[in-house]
Design a protein around this motif. Structure first.
Motif, mmCIF file in Angstrom:
data_model
loop_
_atom_site.group_PDB
_atom_site.id
_atom_site.type_symbol
_atom_site.label_atom_id
_atom_site.label_comp_id
_atom_site.label_asym_id
_atom_site.label_seq_id
_atom_site.Cartn_x
_atom_site.Cartn_y
_atom_site.Cartn_z
ATOM 1 N N LEU A 116 41.696 50.414 -23.843
ATOM 2 C CA LEU A 116 40.712 50.485 -22.760
ATOM 3 C C LEU A 116 40.339 49.086 -22.283
ATOM 4 N N SER A 117 39.542 49.045 -21.210
ATOM 5 C CA SER A 117 39.057 47.768 -20.690
ATOM 6 C C SER A 117 37.600 47.920 -20.294
ATOM 7 N N PHE A 118 36.918 46.775 -20.264
ATOM 8 C CA PHE A 118 35.517 46.782 -19.864
ATOM 9 C C PHE A 118 35.350 45.848 -18.675
ATOM 10 N N GLN A 158 30.283 54.806 -17.158
ATOM 11 C CA GLN A 158 29.874 53.798 -16.192
ATOM 12 C C GLN A 158 28.364 53.753 -16.078
ATOM 13 N N GLY A 159 27.834 52.708 -15.446
ATOM 14 C CA GLY A 159 26.394 52.622 -15.235
ATOM 15 C C GLY A 159 26.069 51.577 -14.194
ATOM 16 N N ASN A 160 24.802 51.574 -13.772
ATOM 17 C CA ASN A 160 24.331 50.581 -12.804
ATOM 18 C C ASN A 160 23.191 49.789 -13.408
ATOM 19 N N TRP A 161 23.076 48.526 -13.032
ATOM 20 C CA TRP A 161 21.932 47.732 -13.464
ATOM 21 C C TRP A 161 20.682 48.320 -12.832
ATOM 22 N N LYS A 162 19.599 48.250 -13.577
ATOM 23 C CA LYS A 162 18.321 48.721 -13.025
ATOM 24 C C LYS A 162 17.791 47.667 -12.059
ATOM 25 N N THR A 163 17.326 48.115 -10.900
ATOM 26 C CA THR A 163 16.670 47.170 -9.999
ATOM 27 C C THR A 163 15.288 47.717 -9.697
ATOM 28 N N GLU A 164 14.365 46.833 -9.459
ATOM 29 C CA GLU A 164 13.010 47.270 -9.155
ATOM 30 C C GLU A 164 12.731 47.016 -7.689
ATOM 31 N N ASN A 165 12.198 48.023 -7.024
ATOM 32 C CA ASN A 165 11.783 47.870 -5.634
ATOM 33 C C ASN A 165 10.300 48.188 -5.559
ATOM 34 N N GLN A 166 9.491 47.288 -6.145
ATOM 35 C CA GLN A 166 8.043 47.562 -6.202
ATOM 36 C C GLN A 166 7.433 47.662 -4.815
ATOM 37 N N LEU A 175 39.190 48.110 -8.639
ATOM 38 C CA LEU A 175 39.001 48.939 -7.444
ATOM 39 C C LEU A 175 37.517 48.932 -7.097
ATOM 40 N N PRO A 176 37.150 49.346 -5.878
ATOM 41 C CA PRO A 176 35.718 49.336 -5.520
ATOM 42 C C PRO A 176 34.944 50.494 -6.159
ATOM 43 N N TYR A 177 34.898 50.498 -7.488
ATOM 44 C CA TYR A 177 34.194 51.554 -8.215
ATOM 45 C C TYR A 177 32.707 51.511 -7.879
ATOM 46 N N ASP A 178 32.102 52.683 -7.825
ATOM 47 C CA ASP A 178 30.682 52.768 -7.492
ATOM 48 C C ASP A 178 29.841 52.570 -8.756
ATOM 49 N N ALA A 179 29.963 51.403 -9.392
ATOM 50 C CA ALA A 179 29.273 51.152 -10.659
ATOM 51 C C ALA A 179 29.105 49.651 -10.871
ATOM 52 N N SER A 180 28.077 49.274 -11.671
ATOM 53 C CA SER A 180 27.876 47.862 -12.020
ATOM 54 C C SER A 180 28.679 47.488 -13.258
ATOM 55 N N TYR A 181 28.897 48.471 -14.147
ATOM 56 C CA TYR A 181 29.741 48.229 -15.321
ATOM 57 C C TYR A 181 30.453 49.519 -15.682
ATOM 58 N N LEU A 182 31.612 49.393 -16.295
ATOM 59 C CA LEU A 182 32.355 50.601 -16.629
ATOM 60 C C LEU A 182 33.435 50.346 -17.672
ATOM 61 N N ILE A 183 33.801 51.425 -18.354
ATOM 62 C CA ILE A 183 34.931 51.430 -19.276
ATOM 63 C C ILE A 183 36.077 52.129 -18.563
#
Ligand SMILES: [Zn+2]
Length: 687
Positions: free
Chosen positions: A624-626, A672-680, A655-663
């Protein structure tokens, strides 16, 4: 694989450029052409009878003909007519009647393929502007008689009225009586062809045999979308619709498909791509919508972004709504690119004439403008607008101005400010919620607060929805910010909610109706907007590993270059800070073998080991790859991607995967997952 997610209706602005300075007072209204394709010689022999209608008596005529054609002879009333050729022009002196015919006979060799046309031993794809005499045009009738090798099929504008053998060749005749502004392409070759029908419309699909399995589900999608559009707009007006698979080189790598009257060309890779947004099934509803916009409702060139691409994309959005497919523009993969472009001041107005192939974010912006218009004038008014626009402006040339005049008359609302703000100008508004307070009195919760548009320079005007949310109980209200009816500018306003339960949070624009500034996590999907950057290869482990990493980078960069990227591959040992300050950085290899990976390790939220990573309590390793992508600490608005193949058997594809990180297992995503962002500013949590 990094093509822009959308697809293009090709609009050759050749004519408008060449004739811009002159008053043209004729139209070509018909072609009756015989076209012989000789693939062995790469030769075309053409006899084209063109019908001209003059708006006033005219002695001189100027036409355009591809300079590859020679031995041009012209007959007028059965007599040879003198003409002069200069580069791509044919100048003709003659005294013509108000309606006249010329027979133009010519031949030429397509030794090399152009951006839009090619003849080889297996197939021919020929664009109107490169094979026919061109002038200002509005075609009422066309008939193409195409001679090909016996085993070839052919497709052109119109209905096939004849298909038969003639000695060692095959003759195909196509006839069209519908008013069109373009003929598009003539394609010929060997195809796997099937047919189907939808009431009186004959449907055909012509692909390579390996894509035979796609035909049945494609017919299903074609029928559903034509039915939906025919009900929402005017009925589909052509007797046929044909989908033709074409080679990937056509019109450059950023193009996925092209539509012309009753035919849609789609590239081979739309059948095979791992990128779900570029897949034939994702793009087809947009391409079919082009049969209305602008192939039935013709438009001025500056309206292409809004009334062709934007309207097709939004028509496809409306269709997907009826299919219960996800349609959230606020989660669109190009949104972050669009917002960053706007922040950098690199956005262009939607009505500026540009080659849309270079500006994928225009597709999202113009789609959003339709979405906001629907929000402002209301769902039923917006749908009525599309229906009436389709009906009243069918077969006429219209413009954004005409579209908004109709929107104003249907909704009873003034919309000139909207047109100006979103189509003539650029920029994206920023909002802030503040001063939120809750009070409990007599069994009722009173919540109050303010919403403000930040910055004074742009003076945005917009309605905005605010919601007070407690679990699934959601109260909403719509506020107005900016200029009011008296012309006074108000950059903030107050909201009040009374609820039975205490709200957990106040949300600005909960359904994503408004294009607005927000903080979004970097994702691999940001790579859909082409840029320039460096791929940095780890050199320190072994020559075998180095070879693996550089091969991965070469494959990735060659795919991205096709989509408009400019990429250089560097060894980690020759990488300097200047390189790292580039907008896009891609690091290949682990921290032991890649010095830059080691240097940047501290910036990455997830800390993999050399040959594995632990995510949510699970260990991923072996073949696998990260991958992870972060905002660059070296370049404002830049990003750094880290590609970590765990072993020599790992072969990840960028590829333009819809994720911030993935295996990844090659292109298959395991997690896969996305970084949390805050939009206060946009979501106010009530403690
Ligand atoms: Zn398009």
């Amino acid at each position: 694989m990094f093509k822009k997610i959308f697809f293009f209706f090709l609009f050759l602005n050749l004519l408008s450029n060449i004739f811009a300075q002159e008053s043209v007072n004729y139209n070509i209204t018909a072609h009756r052409a015989f076209i012989r394709i000789n693939p062995e010689l790469k030769k075309l022999d053409i006899i084209d009878t063109i019908k001209l209608e003059f708006l006033e008596n005219k002695k001189n005529l100027k036409l355009i003909l591809n300079p590859i054609f020679d031995s041009v002879s012209i007959l007028y009333k059965q007599k040879p007519l003198k003409h002069e050729r200069k580069n791509e022009f044919i100048f003709i002196n003659g005294k013509f009647d108000s309606s006249d015919e010329l027979i133009i006979n010519y031949n030429g060799y397509f030794k090399q393929r152009s951006e839009f046309s090619c003849i080889d031993v297996k197939s021919a794809i020929l664009k109107e502007q490169e094979i026919l005499p061109i002038g200002t045009r509005s075609y009422k009738y066309t008939r193409f008689t195409i001679q090909t090798p016996i085993e070839w099929d052919a497709i052109a504008l119109g209905k096939k009225v004849y298909d038969g053998l003639n000695q060692n060749s095959r003759i195909h005749i196509f006839e069209n009586n519908n008013l069109v502004e373009t003929i598009g392409w003539i394609c010929a070759g060997k195809y796997y062809s099937t047919e189907d029908s939808l009431s009186n419309i004959k449907l055909s699909i012509m692909t390579s045999p390996e894509n035979a399995d796609a035909h049945t589900p494609l017919y299903n999608l074609i029928k559903k979308s034509i039915t939906f559009y025919s009900k929402s707009f005017n009925p589909y007006r052509f007797p046929t619709l044909t989908i033709v698979e074409v080679d990937d080189w056509l019109a450059g790598n950023t193009v996925l498909a092209a539509s012309y009257p009753s035919v849609i060309l789609t590239k081979r890779r739309t059948f095979t791509t791992a990128d779900s947004l570029s897949n034939i099934f994702s793009i087809l509803p947009h391409e079919i919508a082009h049969q209305w916009w602008p192939l039935t409702n013709f438009i001025e060139e500056e309206s292409i972004a809004f009334l062709s691409e934007g309207l097709c994309e939004y028509s496809s959005y409306l269709f997907n709504e009826t299919q219960n497919k996800p349609t959230n523009l606020n989660k669109h993969p190009l949104l972050r690119s669009l917002l960053l472009k706007s922040e950098k001041g690199k956005e262009l107005p939607l009505n500026k004439k540009i080659d849309l192939r270079s500006m994928p974010t225009h597709y999202l912006k113009s789609t959003y403008v339709h979405h906001m218009l629907r929000f402002i004038i209301g769902d039923s008014n917006y749908k009525k607008l599309l229906k009436e626009y389709s009906d009243k402006h069918s077969l006429k040339v219209s413009s954004t101005k005409i579209f908004f005049e109709l929107a104003e008359s249907i909704s009873g609302k003034k919309l000139d400010w909207f047109n100006k703000q979103w189509i003539e100008n650029t920029g994206v508004p920023r909002f802030r919620l503040y001063g939120v307070q809750t009070n409990f009195k007599d069994t009722i919760w009173y919540t109050t607060g303010r919403v403000r548009i930040l910055g004074y320079s742009d003076n945005f005007t917009t309605p905005v929805e605010i919601s007070a949310e407690h679990n699934n109980e959601i109260s909403r209200q719509i506020l107005w910010l900016g200029y009011d009816e008296t012309g006074k500018y108000k950059n903030e306003t107050v909201f009040n909610f009374t609820t039975k339960n205490k709200p957990d949070k106040i949300v600005l624009d909960p359904d994503g109706y408004i294009l607005k500034w927000q903080k979004l996590p970097p994702k691999f999907s940001d790579l859909r907007d082409p840029s320039e950057g460096f791929m940095i290869i780890g050199t320190s482990f072994s020559s075998e590993r180095y070879q693996q990493l550089i091969n991965l980078a070469r494959n990735d960069s060659s795919e991205m270059t096709k989509a408009g990227w400019y990429i250089k591959i560097l060894d980690d040992t020759s990488t300097t800070l200047v390189h790292l300050q580039s907008e896009r950085i891609f690091i290949y290899g682990n921290i032991n073998e890649n010095k830059i990976a080691e240097q940047c390790f501290k910036y990455f939220p997830i800390k993999p080991s050399l040959d594995s990573v632990e995510l949510n309590g699970k260990t991923y390793s072996d073949s696998l790859s990260f991958m992870q992508i972060i905002e660059s600490p070296f370049s404002s608005q830049g990003t750094i991607c880290w590609i970590l193949p765990f072993t020599k058997n790992s072969n990840p594809v960028l590829l333009p995967y819809d994720a911030s990180y993935l295996i990844l297992d090659k292109t298959h995503i395991l997690t896969q997952g996305n970084w949390k962002t805050e939009n206060q500013d946009l979501i106010f949590e009530i403690k």
